[in-house]
Design a protein around this motif. Structure first.
Motif, PDB file in Angstrom:
ATOM      1  N   GLY A  19       3.552  12.708  -0.278  1.00 20.72           N
ATOM      2  CA  GLY A  19       4.451  13.015   0.988  1.00 20.72           C
ATOM      3  C   GLY A  19       3.885  14.151   1.599  1.00 20.72           C
ATOM      4  O   GLY A  19       4.443  14.769   2.814  1.00 20.72           O
ATOM      5  N   TYR A  20       2.637  14.830   1.336  1.00 18.36           N
ATOM      6  CA  TYR A  20       2.161  16.085   2.020  1.00 18.36           C
ATOM      7  C   TYR A  20       0.662  16.157   1.922  1.00 18.36           C
ATOM      8  O   TYR A  20      -0.122  15.764   1.003  1.00 18.36           O
ATOM      9  N   ALA A  21       0.031  16.482   3.143  1.00 12.58           N
ATOM     10  CA  ALA A  21      -1.305  16.626   3.314  1.00 12.58           C
ATOM     11  C   ALA A  21      -1.862  17.926   3.803  1.00 12.58           C
ATOM     12  O   ALA A  21      -1.052  18.306   4.840  1.00 12.58           O
ATOM     13  N   MET A  77       0.789  -1.205   0.002  1.00 12.93           N
ATOM     14  CA  MET A  77       0.058  -0.110   0.018  1.00 12.93           C
ATOM     15  C   MET A  77       1.031   1.203  -0.203  1.00 12.93           C
ATOM     16  O   MET A  77       2.022   1.176   0.708  1.00 12.93           O
ATOM     17  N   PRO A  78       0.660   2.240  -0.749  1.00 13.41           N
ATOM     18  CA  PRO A  78       1.528   3.429  -0.779  1.00 13.41           C
ATOM     19  C   PRO A  78       1.481   4.199   0.739  1.00 13.41           C
ATOM     20  O   PRO A  78       0.629   4.088   1.559  1.00 13.41           O
ATOM     21  N   ASP A  79       2.419   4.974   0.764  1.00 12.39           N
ATOM     22  CA  ASP A  79       2.741   5.649   2.157  1.00 12.39           C
ATOM     23  C   ASP A  79       1.544   6.920   2.359  1.00 12.39           C
ATOM     24  O   ASP A  79       1.623   7.400   0.960  1.00 12.39           O
ATOM     25  N   THR A  80       1.066   7.223   3.421  1.00 15.90           N
ATOM     26  CA  THR A  80       0.285   7.957   3.423  1.00 15.90           C
ATOM     27  C   THR A  80       0.808   9.318   4.591  1.00 15.90           C
ATOM     28  O   THR A  80       1.204   8.583   5.646  1.00 15.90           O
ATOM     29  N   PRO A  81       0.668  10.565   4.358  1.00 21.98           N
ATOM     30  CA  PRO A  81       1.074  11.304   5.560  1.00 21.98           C
ATOM     31  C   PRO A  81       0.179  11.097   6.792  1.00 21.98           C
ATOM     32  O   PRO A  81      -0.999  10.686   6.653  1.00 21.98           O
ATOM     33  N   VAL A  82       0.902  11.078   8.082  1.00 20.53           N
ATOM     34  CA  VAL A  82       0.141  10.974   9.294  1.00 20.53           C
ATOM     35  C   VAL A  82      -0.627  12.155   9.614  1.00 20.53           C
ATOM     36  O   VAL A  82      -1.723  12.389  10.218  1.00 20.53           O
ATOM     37  N   SER A  83       0.199  13.215   9.721  1.00 18.95           N
ATOM     38  CA  SER A  83      -0.360  14.451  10.216  1.00 18.95           C
ATOM     39  C   SER A  83      -0.405  15.416   9.207  1.00 18.95           C
ATOM     40  O   SER A  83       0.757  16.089   8.703  1.00 18.95           O
ATOM     41  N   PRO A  84      -1.486  16.087   8.794  1.00 17.69           N
ATOM     42  CA  PRO A  84      -1.664  16.933   7.679  1.00 17.69           C
ATOM     43  C   PRO A  84      -1.389  18.516   8.368  1.00 17.69           C
ATOM     44  O   PRO A  84      -1.836  18.541   9.432  1.00 17.69           O
ATOM     45  N   ASP A  85      -1.260  19.298   7.517  1.00 18.21           N
ATOM     46  CA  ASP A  85      -1.139  20.662   8.193  1.00 18.21           C
ATOM     47  C   ASP A  85      -2.688  21.291   8.309  1.00 18.21           C
ATOM     48  O   ASP A  85      -3.484  20.923   7.172  1.00 18.21           O
ATOM     49  N   ILE A  86      -2.969  21.654   9.205  1.00 21.58           N
ATOM     50  CA  ILE A  86      -4.277  22.499   9.587  1.00 21.58           C
ATOM     51  C   ILE A  86      -4.101  23.778   9.370  1.00 21.58           C
ATOM     52  O   ILE A  86      -3.596  24.412  10.167  1.00 21.58           O
ATOM     53  N   VAL A 117      -8.413  13.086   5.701  1.00 15.87           N
ATOM     54  CA  VAL A 117      -7.003  13.176   5.230  1.00 15.87           C
ATOM     55  C   VAL A 117      -7.146  11.913   4.290  1.00 15.87           C
ATOM     56  O   VAL A 117      -6.632  11.762   3.184  1.00 15.87           O
ATOM     57  N   LYS A 118      -7.799  10.899   4.679  1.00 17.30           N
ATOM     58  CA  LYS A 118      -7.776   9.565   3.921  1.00 17.30           C
ATOM     59  C   LYS A 118      -8.554  10.031   2.554  1.00 17.30           C
ATOM     60  O   LYS A 118      -8.182   9.001   1.562  1.00 17.30           O
TER      61      LYS A 118
END
Length: 381
Positions: free
Chosen positions: A55-57, A1-10, A157-158
């Motif tokens: 790499g960014y959300a 599964m592709p890597d997903t950012p854990v903590s997005p910028d709010i 985020v998901k």
């Protein structure tokens, strides 16, 4: 599964929106989504915008920083692809709330449909392709509430972090099957959709099943709908939270004249009767006192009756569509809807030029299926 950012910028400030616009401005592909509060308020509004690139959300809170002008050029930039899933509502909402227009759109839901996927919701696509489960409890969440819970942020985020990977898979499959231009043309057309204004038209025009009601019932229905709308506006809730659709229909048809006659009507609990009973009865009475000459009429388009030859051509076109859809493994409606087939049956084009001049077909339909359509329309001997 592709890597997903854990903590997005709010992002909750104008400065943050500006920095995000700069950050995303250098990306060739940006995944986008939004959340609104249509299930919880009378006047719906966009409550979150989500963005993701590899790499960014980021999540933008337009309730905290409503000026999204720095993001408008990104959405409008035709050289940068914006990936949405089920973009129709999003495109309308972005334009309504912020005047934002979207160019170079790729809708992964449309892509799934033209690949013949039977389940084309985002949750189904992510489950099938990445084994990711979206928590359905947040689909109807009130996104206007603050602060956002950790679960709501994770859900938001998901919705975007796997969209680019999904897009790349779907684009490759569409290209292999020669259907990428079909989806791209459909996406271009989708960017032009806009919200319709309520205006001063009767409310019953937007009520399912109203066309089958007699004129007196329509008059009562209109008054009940107006009452419901007023109460919903006052309470800042969607109208269905005041009175449900089945309740409104039953009130219009049974026309209760007293509190006792409200008993037993679908959705009229003791609480609803205490809160809205008097207003309901007044609205029913108002509808009943409309003079006969002023009773509303549901507008009907006179549908032209097809001639015998036209019916035969329509039957031939439906047969052609059924065979093609089965061969391609897609739903018949995506290939050509009934309205299109009827137009072609009436126009009866005999050549490629006449078919193109009819203006009925998309370019991809004309290119891929023009010869087959003409063959189906050819006179039988």
């Amino acid at each position: 599964m592709p890597d997903t950012p854990v903590s997005p910028d709010i992002i909750t400030s104008a400065e943050g929106v500006g920095r995000l616009a700069e950050r995303l401005g250098g990306e060739p592909i940006v995944a986008c989504d939004l959340e609104a509060d249509s299930m919880h308020h009378y006047q719906e509004k966009v409550c979150l915008l989500q963005f993701a690139v590899p790499g960014y959300a980021a999540i933008v809170d337009p309730l905290a920083t409503p000026d999204l002008a720095p993001l408008a050029p990104l959405f409008a930039d035709g050289s940068r692809r914006k990936v949405f899933h089920g973009a129709d509502y999003d495109i309308r909402s972005l334009h309504r709330d912020f005047g934002i227009e979207v160019n170079n759109l790729f809708d992964t839901m449309i892509a799934c449909q033209y690949l013949g996927e039977r389940e084309f919701g985002l949750a189904a696509a992510l489950r099938k392709r990445f084994g990711v489960e979206l928590d359905k409890q947040y689909q109807r969440a009130d996104w206007s509430r603050r602060p956002l819970s950790a679960g709501m942020i994770e859900y938001a985020v998901k919705d975007t972090t796997l969209l680019i990977d999904l897009y790349r898979q779907l684009e490759g499959e569409l290209r292999e099957r020669g259907r990428l231009p079909w989806v791209e043309e459909e996406c271009v057309l989708l960017t032009g959709v806009r919200m319709t204004q309520r205006g001063d038209d009767p409310l019953f025009l937007r009520f399912k099943g109203a066309s089958r009601l007699d004129r007196r019932t329509l008059a009562v229905l209109e008054e009940v709908l107006r009452f419901r709308d007023r109460r919903a506006r006052q309470a800042d809730v969607p109208p269905f939270k005041i009175l449900g659709t089945d309740t409104v229909r039953e009130l219009a048809e049974k026309r209760p004249r007293s509190a006792a006659e409200l008993v037993g009507i679908t959705g009229i609990t003791e609480k609803v009767a205490a809160r809205h009973g008097e207003g309901i009865l007044r609205s029913v009475e108002k509808g009943m006192t409309v003079p006969e000459r002023n009773l509303p009429v549901f507008p009907r388009e006179e549908r032209r009756r097809l001639s015998g030859p036209e019916e035969q051509r329509l039957k031939a076109l439906k047969g052609w569509r059924e065979e093609e859809a089965a061969r391609l493994g897609i739903d018949m409606g995506y290939l050509a809807n009934n309205a299109l087939l009827e137009q072609l049956a009436v126009a009866a084009p005999r050549s490629v030029g006449e078919l193109a001049a009819s203006g009925s077909l998309r370019e991809w339909q004309m290119r891929e299926f023009g010869p087959g359509i003409l063959a189906a329309l050819a006179p039988r001997r």
